[in-house]
Design an enzyme around this catalytic site. Structure first.
Site, PDB file in Angstrom:
ATOM      1  N   GLN A  46     -43.803  17.232  13.506  1.00 11.77           N
ATOM      2  CA  GLN A  46     -44.627  16.511  14.467  1.00 11.77           C
ATOM      3  C   GLN A  46     -45.014  17.393  15.642  1.00 11.77           C
ATOM      4  O   GLN A  46     -44.473  18.479  15.824  1.00 11.77           O
ATOM      5  CB  GLN A  46     -43.867  15.282  14.968  1.00 11.77           C
ATOM      6  CG  GLN A  46     -42.483  15.600  15.523  1.00 11.77           C
ATOM      7  CD  GLN A  46     -41.564  14.390  15.483  1.00 11.77           C
ATOM      8  OE1 GLN A  46     -42.000  13.287  15.248  1.00 11.77           O
ATOM      9  NE2 GLN A  46     -40.281  14.604  15.720  1.00 11.77           N
ATOM     10  N   HIS A 100     -34.977   0.281  25.200  1.00 14.89           N
ATOM     11  CA  HIS A 100     -33.680   0.705  24.662  1.00 14.89           C
ATOM     12  C   HIS A 100     -32.567  -0.302  24.921  1.00 14.89           C
ATOM     13  O   HIS A 100     -31.668  -0.438  24.093  1.00 14.89           O
ATOM     14  CB  HIS A 100     -33.332   2.097  25.186  1.00 14.89           C
ATOM     15  CG  HIS A 100     -34.226   3.169  24.610  1.00 14.89           C
ATOM     16  ND1 HIS A 100     -35.221   3.784  25.340  1.00 14.89           N
ATOM     17  CD2 HIS A 100     -34.319   3.670  23.359  1.00 14.89           C
ATOM     18  CE1 HIS A 100     -35.872   4.644  24.564  1.00 14.89           C
ATOM     19  NE2 HIS A 100     -35.345   4.597  23.359  1.00 14.89           N
ATOM     20  N   ASP A 133     -34.222  11.193  20.896  1.00  8.69           N
ATOM     21  CA  ASP A 133     -34.334  11.365  22.348  1.00  8.69           C
ATOM     22  C   ASP A 133     -33.048  11.003  23.090  1.00  8.69           C
ATOM     23  O   ASP A 133     -32.943  11.200  24.291  1.00  8.69           O
ATOM     24  CB  ASP A 133     -35.522  10.550  22.899  1.00  8.69           C
ATOM     25  CG  ASP A 133     -35.412   9.071  22.555  1.00  8.69           C
ATOM     26  OD1 ASP A 133     -34.296   8.617  22.217  1.00  8.69           O
ATOM     27  OD2 ASP A 133     -36.440   8.366  22.610  1.00  8.69           O
ATOM     28  N   ASP A 141     -31.185  12.604  12.961  1.00  6.60           N
ATOM     29  CA  ASP A 141     -32.627  12.687  13.258  1.00  6.60           C
ATOM     30  C   ASP A 141     -33.200  13.875  12.500  1.00  6.60           C
ATOM     31  O   ASP A 141     -32.566  14.917  12.369  1.00  6.60           O
ATOM     32  CB  ASP A 141     -32.849  12.863  14.767  1.00  6.60           C
ATOM     33  CG  ASP A 141     -34.323  12.686  15.136  1.00  6.60           C
ATOM     34  OD1 ASP A 141     -34.669  11.605  15.642  1.00  6.60           O
ATOM     35  OD2 ASP A 141     -35.109  13.623  14.904  1.00  6.60           O
ATOM     36  N   ASP A 174     -32.742  14.157   6.712  1.00  5.37           N
ATOM     37  CA  ASP A 174     -33.464  12.971   6.289  1.00  5.37           C
ATOM     38  C   ASP A 174     -32.520  11.786   6.248  1.00  5.37           C
ATOM     39  O   ASP A 174     -31.508  11.819   5.550  1.00  5.37           O
ATOM     40  CB  ASP A 174     -34.012  13.177   4.879  1.00  5.37           C
ATOM     41  CG  ASP A 174     -35.396  13.756   4.928  1.00  5.37           C
ATOM     42  OD1 ASP A 174     -36.276  13.073   5.460  1.00  5.37           O
ATOM     43  OD2 ASP A 174     -35.564  14.887   4.448  1.00  5.37           O
ATOM     44  N   ALA A 175     -32.859  10.714   6.962  1.00  6.56           N
ATOM     45  CA  ALA A 175     -31.962   9.561   7.037  1.00  6.56           C
ATOM     46  C   ALA A 175     -31.664   8.986   5.653  1.00  6.56           C
ATOM     47  O   ALA A 175     -30.506   8.710   5.315  1.00  6.56           O
ATOM     48  CB  ALA A 175     -32.588   8.498   7.926  1.00  6.56           C
ATOM     49  N   ASP A 178     -34.000   3.446  14.495  1.00  5.34           N
ATOM     50  CA  ASP A 178     -35.079   3.617  15.473  1.00  5.34           C
ATOM     51  C   ASP A 178     -36.078   4.647  14.953  1.00  5.34           C
ATOM     52  O   ASP A 178     -36.222   5.731  15.492  1.00  5.34           O
ATOM     53  CB  ASP A 178     -34.464   4.066  16.816  1.00  5.34           C
ATOM     54  CG  ASP A 178     -35.461   3.974  17.957  1.00  5.34           C
ATOM     55  OD1 ASP A 178     -36.546   3.395  17.753  1.00  5.34           O
ATOM     56  OD2 ASP A 178     -35.170   4.498  19.043  1.00  5.34           O
TER      57      ASP A 178
END
Lengths: 538, 499
Positions: B234, B264, B288, B308, B342-343, B360
């Site tokens: 990204q 959040h 984040d 993540d 990778d989740a 999330d």
């Protein structure tokens, strides 16, 4: 001052043309990617041929490996399925001898840093209710999760082809699905609808014997003459007689014939052609009827699982040289491994290679008429990034309305990662434009650069500029890629192929006439059944 | 002198057509609907040429000097036209007025050129030769431009550079004309100076066109960019104006420090308040560190595993001071383990069980993200959950994308969870949706962490209520093999983006 003469004007135009060409040369940079030709092992084939030249002489000295009750010759889908069925029935004393370094045959697969990828068969449609062996295996492998004996089983969704499944490039952009939809005239649309109404009706039709008109495996189809007579005419003739003549429909039907049989509608029987459309009736509780199961390595996934199950039974790099009947009615199976000739004494052999090889390997076997096999070229192309294109985005199966190939399947499609990275696409080209023998010669004699150039040209029409994204092209020529179900093959010629010669039983999809996983598995299981029945008797 | 002048006709017609194509292309890029854009641009351009031709009759004196001035002016306006359109797109009230004004000006100037050129040549050629030759070169130039533009110019130079390059050609023609007519011109000093200045300016523009494009891109962010980087996954952009720091991924707003606490707190606390014993937590996405910051407010938490995809992202939010100030150094806490991967792939291999899982992910805007909202994913998730454990999923806006939101809820339900949908108002995003998945019917808890800014047992009760325009819709289950959610999401958000 004089006006411009015609000569000067023409000179000027010439200059402009040269300038334009110069730009053209600047534009076309030489392709910078690796091209290589891989399997099937031609060296092994040649070694085999050299050994056989010496005839019986080379078989006079051998290492005696003792005896096995059953030797399976060939580790393609039929051979692996025969082994699976024997083992499942508690029978252990058998071996599978495979010529290549890996089992798999048409379902072979490869792997590079980016992905696994198929070298041939790459999917299985949802299994029909009568496809019992398919459903049984799928249950064992967790492909079917529940209700394998019901109308609608539950499939493992990781293996069902993820959406979007198919797209077609036509009139400058990609549309969803492979049935042409864009820019059809009303007459073409009507004909398309009439065709699908017709084949869907046939899909649900049963004969007077209660069997489906078109079944999978095809041996379970109705014996009614009204269906079987369809095998006596070509599919092209059937289409013409039924007034299916518009170009988009003709394109689609030919695409399907080339996809499943490696031949055009001219060269397959109407029965075979209709079987493609009316045979698949599989349902799932959690997928649409036209869904398929697939994996990055294609049907190589099934091969790997079967190989795990049969690990202790498989011998690779072991080409069989000769099957000779011995005095007791059993078989002497000669094969080479590491250059030396070895021999098993076997009560039974299951010969799972294509039938055209039987005269060379099975003593005293006479083949009346060599069946027709379609040659194919399969290429695995590694790309720097996902190919773009106007219209709907990248699907699993990506096809062009223009060009001779069947397009390409994206090997990484089933991945569950969110990474956008390099991809491997598997490109399929049936050489259906030439008669099979001429096509085979072309396949084996054309240099790899010629093939890669043809592939790149085809891909460029689908994705202008894709050449710059190609990392490598690997080619796999299939000389005898799949059996062609021409007129009279399925319901006449193949039924004249003997099921066995003495203690040698045959199993291969060419005994069905349709080359796919379901038929190969069925033939393998049937041969294993015959052997088990014989064993029970003795 | 005839050859050079006819060559001039050739160059100016090429340049003229290129400007027209540039305007049409940029309008298609920026406004979409290329048929309309090209039709209207060509129409306005040709009409303006007519106006220019008409106006040429009013040039009585100094035909040559006027011709050169016009030439310089075309060079200037045409040369900067692409940059102007890109740079001003975000800042003008009505882009079309700018577009058609620019096209008209160029059209009028080009329309002036040919009649003036013909008048310059009128004493030197017979009328029939004059007309024939000027128009021949004019039209051949048009052909060349229309072929070069899509095949060579745009692919190899890009629009901004092409525009500067052809501006430069126009100015060079002017320069050349000054020399050709130095005897006819009274004084060429001014014209020469102008030409030199323009050559320098346009060459500078050509050389720095990359910079211009970057400026054009950054002007899409309302505040100054304080950090930006591209990762394999990204483009990360962080903007700040002293009071408000914003994170954008691929141009989409992820949070604004003004109100991210709302997003959040609503994501984490309703679940945690119902889990007084929760010690092992899993966070999927959320690189984040904001969700982790909220989780660390509970003393019972012993370990937080964060998975993540993007290493750059977690690294930034662990090391950059301006960012760690926002997440209160949460990713450096000893209880937190960060893993980049990778989740879905990680979950399938995981055999640890968690009390609470916070999901999330970015919105399901493409097929690979859609897989992370599938029933197969949620069933896999369930295997990593303790029997009394809870999951919470950020699930897009039930206002902007009502069907998408209820599709997530529906899919979670179909995967064997009891679902508790709720929503909160986050000014930067609008009304935002979440859903809690549980294995027994969910009872809201009262054990909220102390000193929250937004959430309380009472405010959570209000979040459970959905007003009439957000009520559940009948949607299918999102499966890997139908990607229902991505299709819904595309359809719903495209409606808002069109405005």
């Amino acid at each position: 001052m004089r006006p411009i003469s015609r000569a000067d004007f023409l000179k000027g135009l010439g200059g402009l043309a040269v300038l334009g060409l110069g730009f053209q040369f600047l534009r076309v940079r030489p392709a910078q990617f690796r091209v290589s030709m891989v399997g099937p092992s031609r060296q092994v084939g040649h070694r085999l041929r050299d050994l056989m030249k010496d005839g019986a002489a080379s078989l006079s000295s051998f290492v005696d490996c003792g005896s096995k009750t059953v030797v399976i010759v060939g580790g393609g889908m039929a051979g692996l399925s025969a082994g699976w069925w024997l083992k499942k029935n508690g029978f252990q004393d058998f071996l599978i001898l495979e010529l290549e370094p890996q089992v798999g045959g048409n379902s072979s697969f490869g792997e590079n840093a980016v992905s696994k990828f198929p070298w041939g068969a790459h999917y299985v449609p949802l299994a029909n209710r009568e496809s019992k062996y398919v459903r049984q295996l799928f249950l064992e492998l967790g492909i079917i999760e529940a209700d394998h004996d019901k109308e609608k089983p539950r499939y493992n969704e990781l293996y069902l082809c993820h959406d979007p499944q198919e797209r077609l490039l036509k009139d400058g952009s990609f549309q969803e699905g492979l049935v042409p939809k864009r820019g059809l005239k009303p007459a073409e649309e009507d004909e398309m609808k009439r065709f699908f109404d017709r084949v869907h009706e046939l899909r649900e039709t049963r004969g007077s014997d209660g069997k489906p008109a078109f079944a999978i495996p095809l041996d379970l189809s109705s014996e009614d003459a009204c269906f079987r007579n369809l095998d006596k005419i070509s599919f092209a003739r059937w289409l013409k007689e039924n007034n299916f003549v518009t170009r988009p429909l003709q394109w689609y039907v030919n695409y399907c014939c080339r996809d499943d049989y490696g031949a055009t509608a001219e060269n397959v029987s109407a029965w075979a052609g209709l079987h493609y459309f009316a045979g698949r009736r599989g349902h799932a509780v959690n997928a649409e009827t036209n869904s398929v199961v697939t994996w990055p390595e294609g049907n190589g996934f099934l091969v790997s699982r079967l190989r795990e199950m049969l690990a202790d039974k498989i011998v690779t790099n072991a080409p069989v040289l000769r099957l000779i009947e011995d005095k007791e009615g059993g078989n002497l199976c000669y094969f080479t491994s590491d250059g030396a000739v070895s021999r098993y004494k076997a009560k039974f052999a299951i010969f799972c290679a294509p039938r055209f090889l039987a005269p060379y390997l099975v003593e005293n076997y006479k083949l009346e008429k060599k069946p027709t096999y379609a040659p194919w070229l399969v290429a695995n192309i590694t790309l720097k990034k996902v190919p773009g294109g106007r219209g709907v985005g990248l699907a699993w199966d990506n096809v062009s309305y223009y060009g001779d190939s069947l397009g390409y399947v994206v090997a990484n499609h089933q991945n569950i990662t969110t990474r956008q990275s390099r991809v491997v696409v598997t490109y399929y080209l049936p050489l259906s434009q030439l008669p099979p023998d001429a096509a085979r010669r072309k396949l084996l004699n054309s240099p790899e650069k010629a093939w890669s150039a043809a592939i790149v040209e085809d891909l460029e029409t689908m994705h202008p500029g894709i050449t710059a994204d190609i990392i490598s092209i690997d080619l796999w020529p299939w000389g005898h890629g799949m059996i062609s179900p021409g007129v009279d093959y399925i319901w006449q010629e193949r039924r004249q192929l003997p099921l066995n010669q003495g203690a040698v039983h045959f199993a291969h999809s060419d005994m069905s006439g349709i080359s796919n996983f379901e038929e190969a598995q069925y033939q393998g299981v049937q041969a294993a059944e015959r052997v088990l029945a014989q064993l029970e008797k003795s | 002198m005839i050859y050079p002048l006819l060559l001039t006709a050739f160059v100016i017609s090429t340049c003229g057509l290129v400007y027209e194509l540039i305007a049409g292309t940029i309008a298609s890029y920026l406004l979409g609907d290329s048929v309309t854009q090209f039709s209207t641009v060509i129409g306005v351009y040709l009409f303006s040429m007519g106006v220019g031709s008409y106006l040429s009759r009013f040039v009585v004196k100094n035909v040559i000097a006027t011709f050169i001035r016009v030439e310089l002016l075309v060079g200037l306006v045409g040369g900067i036209s692409a940059s102007l359109l890109f740079l001003l797109f975000e800042h003008v009230e009505n882009f079309r007025i700018l577009l058609y004004s620019l096209v008209s000006i160029i059209g009028i100037l080009i329309g002036l050129e040919v009649p003036l050129l013909m008048r310059i040549l009128q004493d030197k050629l017979e009328f029939k030769d004059l007309v024939s030759q000027v128009f021949t070169f004019d039209y051949v130039g048009a052909l060349l431009a229309s072929l070069l533009f899509p095949l060579v110019l745009v692919p190899y130079l890009g629009l901004v550079r092409v525009s500067f390059l052809f501006g430069l050609f126009n100015v060079l023609v002017a320069f050349w004309s000054i020399r050709l007519f130095k005897n006819e011109l009274k004084s060429s000093t001014f014209l020469n100076t102008m030409a030199v200045v323009l050559v320098l300016a346009l060459t500078g523009g050509f050389a720095f066109s990359e910079k211009i494009m970057t400026v054009a891109e950054t002007s899409t962010f309302p505040d100054p960019i304080i950090f930006s980087t591209s990762t394999p996954y990204q483009r990360i952009v962080i903007t700040g104006n002293g009071k408000d720091i914003r994170l954008f991924l691929n141009g989409n707003l992820q949070f604004s420090t003004r109100d991210e606490y709302r997003y959040h707190e609503a994501l984490v606390h309703p679940g945690m308040a119902a889990l007084p014993q929760a010690s092992d937590i899993l966070v999927l996405g959320g690189g984040d560190g904001m969700a982790v910051r909220e989780l660390l407010k509970y003393p019972q938490v012993k370990s937080i595993q964060l998975v993540d995809l993007d290493q750059k992202m977690t690294q930034l939010f662990t090391e950059q001071e301006i960012l760690t100030r926002i997440n209160k150094n949460s990713l450096k806490d000893t209880r937190v383990k960060v893993l980049n991967g990778d989740a879905f792939v990680w979950l399938r291999k995981n055999d640890r069980k968690f009390d609470f899982i916070v999901v999330d992910f970015p919105d399901p805007s493409n097929f690979s993200l859609g897989k992370l909202y599938s029933d197969t994913f949620y069933k896999t998730l369930k295997k990593s959950l303790k029997p009394n454990g809870l999951v919470v999923i950020q699930s897009t806006s039930p206002y902007f994308a009502k069907n998408s939101y209820w599709c997530v809820v529906n899919t979670l339900k179909a995967s064997g969870f009891y679902t508790t949908p709720y929503h909160a108002y986050v000014p930067a995003f609008g009304d935002w949706g979440y859903v809690i998945g549980s294995q027994t019917p969910f009872c809201p808890g009262k054990n909220y962490a102390p000193a929250l800014t937004y959430l309380s047992p009472e405010s959570f009760n209000a979040m459970l209520e959905f007003p009439k325009d957000m009520l559940p819709t009948k949607t299918a289950v999102n499966r890997l093999n139908n990607q229902e959610l991505v299709h819904l999401f595309e359809a719903e958000w495209s409606e808002y983006e069109a405005h």
